[in-house]
Design a protein around this motif. Sequence first.
Motif: not given
Length: 246
Positions: A240-246
């Motif tokens: 899981v990559c905790f980056e904001e996608s939108n």
Amino acid sequence: MRLHFQTDLHTHTIASTHGYSSLTEIAQGAADAGMKLFATTDHGPGSPDSPHLWHFHNYKILPRKICGVWLLKGVEANIMDEFGSIDMNEKELSFCEWVIASYHTSCVTFRRTPELVTQGYQKLCENPLIDVIGHPTTAMFPCDFEAVLKTAKEYGKLIELNEGSLQWKPGAMENAAQCYGLCKKLGVPIVVNSDAHYHTLVGKYPLSEKLLEELDFPNELIYSLDADRIMELAARKRGVCFEESN
């Protein structure tokens, strides 16, 4: 001293038909409670009120943050028998980032003796896709806590302290004192969750906090106190990559 929880990793939306809040409302409840991370965990298909499997397949459309709170896209899978079988296979679970597995009376037909329930939990622990054993303290599923907890520790499973169970399930408080006292003794890590079916209950743990204080439970075994710890676990186990996608 009051504990400062950063996560609530067991919540239900209107996708489970006895839930009463939308995912956005649950997220806002998490934000209002000061959570940094929450998980959406509607019921697996073995439950009478579960969403269609497409609910989980379509998790890809959801953003990584909602209402400013990090999201884990998960499921509360159902333990179906005394052999630890669950109601979702490996492919179906591949869409999920956080997997709780729980016994529910609506999903099982075997005779719920302590021996068979204990066996079911122990067999469940062998499943590498399971993260958390959900609400193990309800009187409807009696078990040998020490045997279950030793197996959970061996296989790296977290044990849930479920606020909803303490509030509404007969016998849960009495069993919890024994179960989490043994978690302390054996060094088994736990997560404290609301099992919220309504958004104002997210991140609220008054009975759980009281019990942990009475047990003088060590903070290092309470993973819910540190969102980064859970995020690191999800990143390591499922990428899981905790980056904001939108």
